[in-house]
Design a protein around this motif. Structure first.
Motif, PDB file in Angstrom:
ATOM      1  N   HIS A 104      -1.654  -1.178  -1.203  1.00 56.39           N
ATOM      2  CA  HIS A 104      -0.342  -1.609  -1.685  1.00 56.39           C
ATOM      3  C   HIS A 104      -0.454  -2.384  -2.991  1.00 56.39           C
ATOM      4  CE1 HIS A 104       2.701  -0.915   1.627  1.00 56.39           C
ATOM      5  NE2 HIS A 104       1.578  -0.484   2.175  1.00 56.39           N
ATOM      6  N   HIS A 117       4.562   6.406   2.641  1.00 56.28           N
ATOM      7  CA  HIS A 117       5.860   5.737   2.654  1.00 56.28           C
ATOM      8  C   HIS A 117       6.994   6.638   2.163  1.00 56.28           C
ATOM      9  CE1 HIS A 117       4.770   1.505   3.587  1.00 56.28           C
ATOM     10  NE2 HIS A 117       3.576   1.927   3.227  1.00 56.28           N
ATOM     11  N   HIS A 201       7.404  -2.732   8.027  1.00 53.33           N
ATOM     12  CA  HIS A 201       6.512  -2.337   6.940  1.00 53.33           C
ATOM     13  C   HIS A 201       7.031  -1.104   6.207  1.00 53.33           C
ATOM     14  CE1 HIS A 201       2.706  -1.842   4.811  1.00 53.33           C
ATOM     15  NE2 HIS A 201       2.707  -0.566   5.170  1.00 53.33           N
ATOM     16  N   HIS A 202       7.832  -0.309   6.877  1.00 51.51           N
ATOM     17  CA  HIS A 202       8.335   0.917   6.259  1.00 51.51           C
ATOM     18  C   HIS A 202       9.716   0.746   5.634  1.00 51.51           C
ATOM     19  CE1 HIS A 202       5.442   4.188   6.962  1.00 51.51           C
ATOM     20  NE2 HIS A 202       5.028   3.435   7.965  1.00 51.51           N
ATOM     21  N   SER A 204      12.184  -0.213   2.424  1.00 49.79           N
ATOM     22  CA  SER A 204      12.061   0.161   1.009  1.00 49.79           C
ATOM     23  C   SER A 204      12.239  -1.037   0.088  1.00 49.79           C
ATOM     24  CB  SER A 204      13.109   1.232   0.661  1.00 49.79           C
ATOM     25  OG  SER A 204      14.409   0.749   0.960  1.00 49.79           O
ATOM     26  N   ARG A 208       8.125  -4.335   2.665  1.00 48.09           N
ATOM     27  CA  ARG A 208       7.095  -3.299   2.632  1.00 48.09           C
ATOM     28  C   ARG A 208       5.696  -3.880   2.492  1.00 48.09           C
ATOM     29  NH1 ARG A 208       7.653   0.609  -2.267  1.00 48.09           N
ATOM     30  NH2 ARG A 208       6.567  -1.117  -3.277  1.00 48.09           N
TER      31      ARG A 208
END
Length: 240
Positions: A104, A117, A201-202, A204, A208
């Motif tokens: 990330h 993602h 975590h998913h 937008s 994230r």
């Protein structure tokens, strides 16, 4: 291999599809958008990742075997199998956490990880969507500490099943945490990752870059990336 993967897929579908119909967090059709894409990633990553990792892992294991003091190898190799698996998962999870986090935070790695993602709708099969480079990198990060302290041993008399067990547990749990389920588990969510933990975590937006752990949220707590509100409703967790 294709037959084995097909049978696993049938078993996973038989488990998760009814659960996602009965306890869906977000209503979505069974044949959702891009399901064929995720099926492609399922087979490609399952077949290619092991082959891609074989040579670098062999070289890495051989090098570390020469560098690790023999008493360390003797101690870790002498642990009962269940203890080695438990310790390997706890140690390997630390490597998985940082591999995921670096994917990330480092722009070059994010270009590969962004594939994971990209789904517009998330369910158990979304866990398979990932660029092979990203999958291989994260697994390498998890295996390095295992070989570095001898929990995975490349020169044992018998084939070492510990790395395989770590992969199996990680893979199966990944299907669970990506499942489209509205379940909450109370205080257990602070001990093991859950669909609610990973769903954040998913998102937008700002969430994230939180909840990187695959199984043990304690690493997110230790390194300041935990985001786990107690509210029972998970909102804004789908891609726009």
């Amino acid at each position: 291999d294709l037959l084995r993967l097909t049978l696993w897929l049938a078993l996973l579908t038989a488990i998760f599809m009814p659960l996602e119909r009965l306890f869906a967090l977000h209503p979505q059709p069974i044949l959702r958008r891009e399901v064929a894409v995720d099926l492609g990633y399922y087979f490609i990553n399952s077949l290619l990742t092991a082959a891609a990792l074989a040579l670098p892992l062999a070289l890495l294991a051989g090098l570390l075997h020469r560098l690790i003091p023999q008493p360390v190898l003797a101690f870790t190799g002498g642990l009962p199998f269940w203890a080695r698996v438990a310790a390997a998962y706890a140690v390997g999870e630390l490597g998985f956490y940082w591999g995921h986090r670096w994917s990330h935070e480092i722009p070059l790695l994010w270009r590969f990880h962004a594939v994971h993602h990209s789904p517009q709708e998330i369910d158990f099969l979304s866990s398979t969507r990932g660029h092979p480079v990203d999958v291989a990198f994260t697994r390498l990060c998890g295996f390095v500490p295992l070989y570095a302290i001898g929990l995975a041993q490349s020169h044992a008399a018998q084939p070492d099943l510990v790395p395989a067990m770590v992969v199996v547990i990680s893979t199966m749990w990944a299907f669970f945490v990506h499942a489209n389920l509205r379940w909450r588990f109370g205080w257990l969510e602070h001990l093991v990752s859950t669909p609610a933990f990973h769903r954040w975590h998913h998102t937008s937006d700002a969430h994230r870059d939180h909840n990187y752990a695959s199984l043990l949220p304690i690493y997110d707590r230790m390194f300041g990336t935990l985001y786990l509100p107690s509210t029972a409703t998970i909102e804004n967790t789908e891609h726009p």
